[in-house]
Scaffold this active site. Structure first.
Site, PDB file in Angstrom:
ATOM      1  N   GLY A  46       0.787  -1.238   0.000  1.00 11.90           N
ATOM      2  CA  GLY A  46       0.000   0.000   0.000  1.00 11.90           C
ATOM      3  C   GLY A  46       0.811   1.277   0.000  1.00 11.90           C
TER       4      GLY A  46
ATOM      5  N   PHE B  41     -14.059   3.723   2.612  1.00  9.87           N
ATOM      6  CA  PHE B  41     -13.041   2.867   2.010  1.00  9.87           C
ATOM      7  C   PHE B  41     -12.424   3.620   0.836  1.00  9.87           C
ATOM      8  CE2 PHE B  41     -10.948  -0.469  -0.297  1.00  9.87           C
ATOM      9  CZ  PHE B  41     -10.368  -1.191   0.737  1.00  9.87           C
ATOM     10  N   VAL B  42     -11.111   3.845   0.936  1.00 12.42           N
ATOM     11  CA  VAL B  42     -10.447   4.647  -0.093  1.00 12.42           C
ATOM     12  C   VAL B  42      -9.497   3.800  -0.949  1.00 12.42           C
ATOM     13  CG1 VAL B  42     -10.668   6.908   1.014  1.00 12.42           C
ATOM     14  CG2 VAL B  42      -8.751   5.417   1.643  1.00 12.42           C
TER      15      VAL B  42
ATOM     16  N   LYS C 133      -9.686   0.950  16.871  1.00 11.88           N
ATOM     17  CA  LYS C 133     -10.213   0.059  17.906  1.00 11.88           C
ATOM     18  C   LYS C 133      -9.768   0.581  19.264  1.00 11.88           C
ATOM     19  CE  LYS C 133     -10.657  -4.318  15.449  1.00 11.88           C
ATOM     20  NZ  LYS C 133     -10.049  -5.625  15.194  1.00 11.88           N
TER      21      LYS C 133
ATOM     22  N   GLU D 227       3.821   4.011   6.089  1.00 10.03           N
ATOM     23  CA  GLU D 227       2.551   3.299   5.928  1.00 10.03           C
ATOM     24  C   GLU D 227       1.612   4.100   5.029  1.00 10.03           C
ATOM     25  OE1 GLU D 227       0.776   0.897   5.831  1.00 10.03           O
ATOM     26  OE2 GLU D 227       0.420  -0.168   7.699  1.00 10.03           O
ATOM     27  N   ASP D 228       0.682   3.389   4.386  1.00 12.74           N
ATOM     28  CA  ASP D 228      -0.308   4.101   3.578  1.00 12.74           C
ATOM     29  C   ASP D 228      -1.407   4.692   4.456  1.00 12.74           C
ATOM     30  OD1 ASP D 228      -1.306   1.567   4.254  1.00 12.74           O
ATOM     31  OD2 ASP D 228      -2.001   1.062   2.240  1.00 12.74           O
TER      32      ASP D 228
ATOM     33  N   ASP E  48      -5.389  -0.174  -2.308  1.00 13.19           N
ATOM     34  CA  ASP E  48      -6.057  -1.110  -3.201  1.00 13.19           C
ATOM     35  C   ASP E  48      -7.382  -1.615  -2.665  1.00 13.19           C
ATOM     36  OD1 ASP E  48      -4.938  -2.721  -1.065  1.00 13.19           O
ATOM     37  OD2 ASP E  48      -5.341  -4.460  -2.336  1.00 13.19           O
TER      38      ASP E  48
ATOM     39  N   ASP F 262      -5.855   2.443  10.152  1.00 10.19           N
ATOM     40  CA  ASP F 262      -7.306   2.224  10.199  1.00 10.19           C
ATOM     41  C   ASP F 262      -7.687   1.814  11.629  1.00 10.19           C
ATOM     42  OD1 ASP F 262      -9.921   1.726   9.410  1.00 10.19           O
ATOM     43  OD2 ASP F 262      -9.466  -0.162   8.418  1.00 10.19           O
TER      44      ASP F 262
ATOM     45  N   ARG G  51      -4.345   0.609  -7.412  1.00 10.06           N
ATOM     46  CA  ARG G  51      -3.165   1.230  -6.800  1.00 10.06           C
ATOM     47  C   ARG G  51      -2.562   2.311  -7.687  1.00 10.06           C
ATOM     48  NH1 ARG G  51      -1.894  -1.911  -2.243  1.00 10.06           N
ATOM     49  NH2 ARG G  51      -2.049  -4.166  -2.498  1.00 10.06           N
TER      50      ARG G  51
HETATM   51  P1  IMP Z   1      -5.295  -1.488  10.324  1.00  6.03           P
HETATM   52  O1  IMP Z   1      -4.412  -2.600  10.779  1.00  6.03           O
HETATM   53  O2  IMP Z   1      -6.754  -1.775  10.562  1.00  6.03           O
HETATM   54  O3  IMP Z   1      -4.905  -0.127  10.861  1.00  6.03           O
HETATM   55  O4  IMP Z   1      -5.222  -1.446   8.765  1.00  6.03           O
HETATM   56  C1  IMP Z   1      -4.160  -1.017   8.107  1.00  6.03           C
HETATM   57  C2  IMP Z   1      -4.111  -1.630   6.727  1.00  6.03           C
HETATM   58  O5  IMP Z   1      -5.404  -1.957   6.182  1.00  6.03           O
HETATM   59  C3  IMP Z   1      -3.525  -0.612   5.801  1.00  6.03           C
HETATM   60  O6  IMP Z   1      -2.119  -0.755   5.748  1.00  6.03           O
HETATM   61  C4  IMP Z   1      -4.199  -0.915   4.495  1.00  6.03           C
HETATM   62  O7  IMP Z   1      -3.443  -1.873   3.783  1.00  6.03           O
HETATM   63  C5  IMP Z   1      -5.525  -1.516   4.840  1.00  6.03           C
HETATM   64  N1  IMP Z   1      -6.611  -0.515   4.747  1.00  6.03           N
HETATM   65  C6  IMP Z   1      -7.296   0.050   5.737  1.00  6.03           C
HETATM   66  N2  IMP Z   1      -8.214   0.920   5.309  1.00  6.03           N
HETATM   67  C7  IMP Z   1      -8.122   0.900   3.954  1.00  6.03           C
HETATM   68  C8  IMP Z   1      -8.818   1.602   2.904  1.00  6.03           C
HETATM   69  O8  IMP Z   1      -9.725   2.438   3.112  1.00  6.03           O
HETATM   70  N3  IMP Z   1      -8.422   1.309   1.642  1.00  6.03           N
HETATM   71  C9  IMP Z   1      -7.441   0.413   1.344  1.00  6.03           C
HETATM   72  N4  IMP Z   1      -6.757  -0.250   2.291  1.00  6.03           N
HETATM   73  C10 IMP Z   1      -7.096  -0.015   3.585  1.00  6.03           C
HETATM   74 MG    MG Z   2      -1.221  -1.795   3.974  1.00  7.45          MG
END
Ligand code: IMP
Ligand code: MG
Length: 227
Positions: free
Chosen positions: A94, A204-205, A185, A148-149, A211, A152, A217
């Site tokens: 990402g 969701f982006v 969380k 990081e991208d 992706d 979440d 991407r």
């Molecule tokens: P987390 O562990 O829930 O914080 O999620 C992080 C990972 O989930 C990111 O590195 C992304 O790869 C993926 N992710 C979370 N939200 C999105 C989104 O809106 N679009 C695409 N990928 C996402």
């Molecule tokens: Mg990722």
């Protein structure tokens, strides 16, 4: 005397802990005139255009965010009293687009590396994380910057911080282009990147590296995916 000196040196080697955020775009949710915007991007495949609910961040927005974030990183890394070397660790896949733009704005020497993490969400509310591709270089005693991208739920960044700290780097900084802070969380409420481009709404982006099952991407902007 030495104690004070030691304290000052220690202070200078600790990364800035006040997290930096370039822009919080949650209140405005300024989705651009998507049809008009997409007409200007004739490189966007037609089939993708119909999957996009709105463009959240234009190429210009992203450029401004990266300028601001890189200026902060340059300033903080310059203030390191001394460094055994900086390693920029891109979180695959990402962050690869963001990282490639960011690294061209960093005004100090660094090595590049990458890491890949996968998460498994079982019936438990806590995900379990696994390293799919390990960092190649030794980061022992190095100043590490993780790219990081998006943050979440916060689980991936929490896991990566623990995983990398276990390898005893001299310091660890984290950068995220996007943060969906409303989705965090409760157990990861304290998790924030040291540098964030944009805090965005819960949507969701896709695009600019992000992706949906491997697609989108290559879009040059960040868009909200049509449901
Ligand atoms: P987390 O562990 O829930 O914080 O999620 C992080 C990972 O989930 C990111 O590195 C992304 O790869 C993926 N992710 C979370 N939200 C999105 C989104 O809106 N679009 C695409 N990928 C996402
Ligand atoms: Mg990722």
């Amino acid at each position: 005397m030495f104690g004070w000196f030691g304290l000052v040196v220690l202070f200078m080697t600790i990364p800035a802990r006040e997290p930096y955020v370039f822009a919080d775009i949650r209140p405005t949710l300024a989705i651009l005139d998507t049809q008009n915007y997409l007409r200007q991007h004739d490189s966007v495949p037609e089939v993708y255009a119909s999957d996009i609910a709105g463009v959240l961040l234009s190429e210009g927005d992203i450029r401004n965010g990266i300028s601001a974030v890189s200026a902060r990183i340059n300033q903080d890394v310059r203030s390191l009293s001394k460094s055994a070397g900086v390693v920029l660790v891109t979180v695959l896949h990402g962050a690869m687009v963001f990282s490639s733009d960011l690294m061209r704005r960093l005004h100090f020497p660094f090595q590049t590396d990458s890491v890949a993490v996968s998460s498994y969400e079982g019936t438990e509310s806590t995900g379990s994380y696994q390293v799919k591709k390990e960092i190649g270089y030794s980061i022992l005693g190095k100043d590490v910057i993780v790219v990081e991208d998006i943050v979440d739920t916060g689980g991936t960044l929490d896991f990566l911080i623990r995983h990398i700290n276990a390898k005893n780097p001299a310091s660890l900084r984290t950068v995220a282009l996007l943060d969906k802070i409303d989705r965090r969380k409760p157990q990861f409420a304290h998790i924030k990147a040291d540098y964030t481009g944009f805090v965005i709404p819960d949507a969701f982006v896709i695009g600019y590296g992000l992706d949906y099952v491997g697609h989108y991407r290559g879009l040059p902007f960040v868009a909200v995916k049509k449901k």
